[in-house]
Every structure is written in structure tokens, then in C-alpha cells.
Design a protein around this motif. Sequence first.
Motif, PDB file in Angstrom:
ATOM      1  N   UNK A 111     -25.497 -41.608  17.537  1.00  0.00           N
ATOM      2  CA  UNK A 111     -26.629 -41.733  18.458  1.00  0.00           C
ATOM      3  C   UNK A 111     -26.286 -42.673  19.614  1.00  0.00           C
ATOM      4  N   UNK A 112     -25.621 -43.796  19.297  1.00  0.00           N
ATOM      5  CA  UNK A 112     -25.289 -44.750  20.350  1.00  0.00           C
ATOM      6  C   UNK A 112     -24.307 -44.152  21.356  1.00  0.00           C
ATOM      7  N   UNK A 113     -23.333 -43.408  20.873  1.00  0.00           N
ATOM      8  CA  UNK A 113     -22.333 -42.846  21.775  1.00  0.00           C
ATOM      9  C   UNK A 113     -22.878 -41.682  22.598  1.00  0.00           C
ATOM     10  N   UNK A 114     -23.758 -40.879  22.009  1.00  0.00           N
ATOM     11  CA  UNK A 114     -24.140 -39.623  22.649  1.00  0.00           C
ATOM     12  C   UNK A 114     -25.604 -39.536  23.059  1.00  0.00           C
ATOM     13  N   UNK A 115     -26.437 -40.508  22.685  1.00  0.00           N
ATOM     14  CA  UNK A 115     -27.865 -40.432  22.988  1.00  0.00           C
ATOM     15  C   UNK A 115     -28.159 -40.562  24.471  1.00  0.00           C
ATOM     16  N   UNK A 116     -29.353 -40.137  24.858  1.00  0.00           N
ATOM     17  CA  UNK A 116     -29.778 -40.244  26.251  1.00  0.00           C
ATOM     18  C   UNK A 116     -29.975 -41.711  26.633  1.00  0.00           C
ATOM     19  N   UNK A 117     -29.592 -42.099  27.845  1.00  0.00           N
ATOM     20  CA  UNK A 117     -29.694 -43.499  28.280  1.00  0.00           C
ATOM     21  C   UNK A 117     -31.125 -43.887  28.652  1.00  0.00           C
ATOM     22  N   UNK A 122     -11.500 -49.702  22.125  1.00  0.00           N
ATOM     23  CA  UNK A 122     -12.920 -49.383  22.170  1.00  0.00           C
ATOM     24  C   UNK A 122     -13.062 -47.889  21.878  1.00  0.00           C
ATOM     25  N   UNK A 123     -14.076 -47.523  21.103  1.00  0.00           N
ATOM     26  CA  UNK A 123     -14.350 -46.117  20.815  1.00  0.00           C
ATOM     27  C   UNK A 123     -15.386 -45.620  21.806  1.00  0.00           C
ATOM     28  N   UNK A 124     -15.064 -44.554  22.501  1.00  0.00           N
ATOM     29  CA  UNK A 124     -15.969 -43.965  23.491  1.00  0.00           C
ATOM     30  C   UNK A 124     -16.183 -42.493  23.174  1.00  0.00           C
ATOM     31  N   UNK A 125     -17.157 -41.885  23.816  1.00  0.00           N
ATOM     32  CA  UNK A 125     -17.426 -40.462  23.635  1.00  0.00           C
ATOM     33  C   UNK A 125     -16.598 -39.676  24.640  1.00  0.00           C
ATOM     34  N   UNK A 126     -15.669 -38.874  24.145  1.00  0.00           N
ATOM     35  CA  UNK A 126     -14.801 -38.066  25.000  1.00  0.00           C
ATOM     36  C   UNK A 126     -14.873 -36.615  24.544  1.00  0.00           C
ATOM     37  N   UNK A 127     -15.364 -35.742  25.428  1.00  0.00           N
ATOM     38  CA  UNK A 127     -15.500 -34.319  25.098  1.00  0.00           C
ATOM     39  C   UNK A 127     -16.299 -34.113  23.820  1.00  0.00           C
ATOM     40  N   UNK A 128     -17.341 -34.906  23.648  1.00  0.00           N
ATOM     41  CA  UNK A 128     -18.235 -34.727  22.516  1.00  0.00           C
ATOM     42  C   UNK A 128     -17.778 -35.333  21.213  1.00  0.00           C
ATOM     43  N   UNK A 129     -16.660 -36.033  21.219  1.00  0.00           N
ATOM     44  CA  UNK A 129     -16.152 -36.630  19.990  1.00  0.00           C
ATOM     45  C   UNK A 129     -15.774 -38.081  20.239  1.00  0.00           C
ATOM     46  N   UNK A 130     -15.658 -38.850  19.148  1.00  0.00           N
ATOM     47  CA  UNK A 130     -15.256 -40.248  19.262  1.00  0.00           C
ATOM     48  C   UNK A 130     -13.764 -40.327  19.542  1.00  0.00           C
ATOM     49  N   UNK A 131     -13.390 -41.142  20.526  1.00  0.00           N
ATOM     50  CA  UNK A 131     -11.977 -41.298  20.878  1.00  0.00           C
ATOM     51  C   UNK A 131     -11.688 -42.768  21.131  1.00  0.00           C
ATOM     52  N   UNK A 132     -10.494 -43.189  20.759  1.00  0.00           N
ATOM     53  CA  UNK A 132     -10.087 -44.574  20.928  1.00  0.00           C
ATOM     54  C   UNK A 132      -9.355 -44.729  22.250  1.00  0.00           C
ATOM     55  N   UNK A 178     -23.233 -45.028  30.250  1.00  0.00           N
ATOM     56  CA  UNK A 178     -22.026 -44.812  29.441  1.00  0.00           C
ATOM     57  C   UNK A 178     -21.884 -45.987  28.482  1.00  0.00           C
ATOM     58  N   UNK A 179     -21.467 -45.684  27.256  1.00  0.00           N
ATOM     59  CA  UNK A 179     -21.475 -46.691  26.192  1.00  0.00           C
ATOM     60  C   UNK A 179     -20.237 -46.566  25.322  1.00  0.00           C
ATOM     61  N   UNK A 180     -20.001 -47.600  24.519  1.00  0.00           N
ATOM     62  CA  UNK A 180     -18.877 -47.585  23.599  1.00  0.00           C
ATOM     63  C   UNK A 180     -19.205 -48.382  22.350  1.00  0.00           C
ATOM     64  N   UNK A 181     -18.289 -48.309  21.383  1.00  0.00           N
ATOM     65  CA  UNK A 181     -18.352 -49.082  20.150  1.00  0.00           C
ATOM     66  C   UNK A 181     -17.119 -49.969  20.083  1.00  0.00           C
ATOM     67  N   UNK A 182     -17.323 -51.256  19.900  1.00  0.00           N
ATOM     68  CA  UNK A 182     -16.217 -52.208  19.852  1.00  0.00           C
ATOM     69  C   UNK A 182     -15.924 -52.543  18.400  1.00  0.00           C
ATOM     70  N   UNK A 183     -14.785 -52.096  17.853  1.00  0.00           N
ATOM     71  CA  UNK A 183     -14.469 -52.376  16.453  1.00  0.00           C
ATOM     72  C   UNK A 183     -14.067 -53.841  16.271  1.00  0.00           C
ATOM     73  N   UNK A 184     -14.516 -54.443  15.185  1.00  0.00           N
ATOM     74  CA  UNK A 184     -14.195 -55.838  14.907  1.00  0.00           C
ATOM     75  C   UNK A 184     -14.349 -56.102  13.420  1.00  0.00           C
ATOM     76  N   UNK A 185     -13.750 -57.193  12.966  1.00  0.00           N
ATOM     77  CA  UNK A 185     -13.988 -57.683  11.608  1.00  0.00           C
ATOM     78  C   UNK A 185     -14.648 -59.058  11.633  1.00  0.00           C
ATOM     79  N   UNK A 186     -14.857 -59.616  12.820  1.00  0.00           N
ATOM     80  CA  UNK A 186     -15.545 -60.894  12.943  1.00  0.00           C
ATOM     81  C   UNK A 186     -15.722 -61.265  14.395  1.00  0.00           C
TER      82      UNK A 186
END
Length: 217
Positions: A177-183, A53-63, A98-106
Amino acid sequence: MCASYGLDPRFTDAEGLADADEAVLDGLRSWAQHNAGETLRPTGRNLRNLNPVVTATDGAAALEAAWWGFLVDGQPARFPSINTRSERLQDRPGALRTRGLVPATGWYEMQKPERIWHEFGLGRGVLFSMAAVTQRGRTPDGDGVTCYSIVMRPAPPHLADIHDRMPVLIPTAFADDWLHGDPTRDLIDEALLAAAGLDERVAAVPRGDDRGAQTLF
């Protein structure tokens, strides 16, 4: 709701993550190859369930390796938690803290009453991101871990006869925006609007009972 999903190691970078660097993409490939591109499924109480999962860590995307579904007191939650309805987040935006991005191909859903599995995606090998909300939990082994729940929305008309829900897909331009935007309610509203821009590209392929074979796109 999202019953399972997959990450094919042959994915292309075109639909990748807005601020993901090559190290993140290499990490995704390594994980997918290690798991032979197999479909992810919620696991049993005594099994490991860690996925990229990709999350926001120290202002950057991290896996990071995260647990699909919420853990409460070291055990999987007693309530359904691998998916979260977008409507619930609109009513209770505090869950967006707190939010994340879930990488997938299907991803995979069963069409009822026919009981036919379908694979959904944006095309052969196209990497995309599903919106997720996250929280901290503790594994049955006692280790602290990030837990995630995939955000689901009503499916568009051309998919609704197969399944009435689908993940909220996050376009590359909205990933930051999804990783760093206000909730806030505005964030989930904007995510839904951005996701709708991908609706026409989403296609479904019948898969019978086999969710673990290589993609048919």
C-alpha cells in the motif's frame, strides 16, 4: 528526528518486505556486508551518500541505491531534508507522489540533556522498513539519482522520554500500500495507524557514544 540508522547483514527475513523477492534480500545483505554493517550518517558536500532503498518500479518492489536527503542543483538542499514530518505530509499530501521503503535493523537517537545515544529496533537482527518520500535529484558528479527523506512521527509514550520523534515503521502487510497507494491524506493516515501497531515491539538500548558497533539487541 532520525540522526542515523544501520543495516546489520545478519538480519532475519521474518519482518522483510511484503513483495520483496530473494534477489532484493540478497542485495540488502551484500550492501550491508560491503559496508561492514556500519551505521549510516548524512555525508558531507563532496562525499557519496548512496544507500539501499526499495521503490516501486514497473509495479513491483525493486532495490536501488538512493541518496539520503534531497539534492538541489547538484548539491545537498540548504534546508533539513533527511527527515520529513508526517504532519507536513498530512497537510501537503502532494509530497507523497513518489515513495520508498528504507530497510534497517536499527536507528539511533541522542537522549538529551544526558547526551546518550540509544539504538531503537524490533529485536536482534529483525529487518524492518521505514517509510520514505522520494524525488529525483542530481549528485555533485552530475549523475541523476533517487533521493529519499525518512518520514517521522511523534514517538509513543514509552519512548518519548528518550526522543520525541521516531520513523514511521511500515509493517509487512502495509508495504505494498505504501509503495503503490494513491498520494492522498488517507495514505499517510493509514500508514500512521499501521505503524502504531508495532509500537509495543519497539525497544531502545543505550549505546553511549558508539553508533557504529554491532547491534546490542
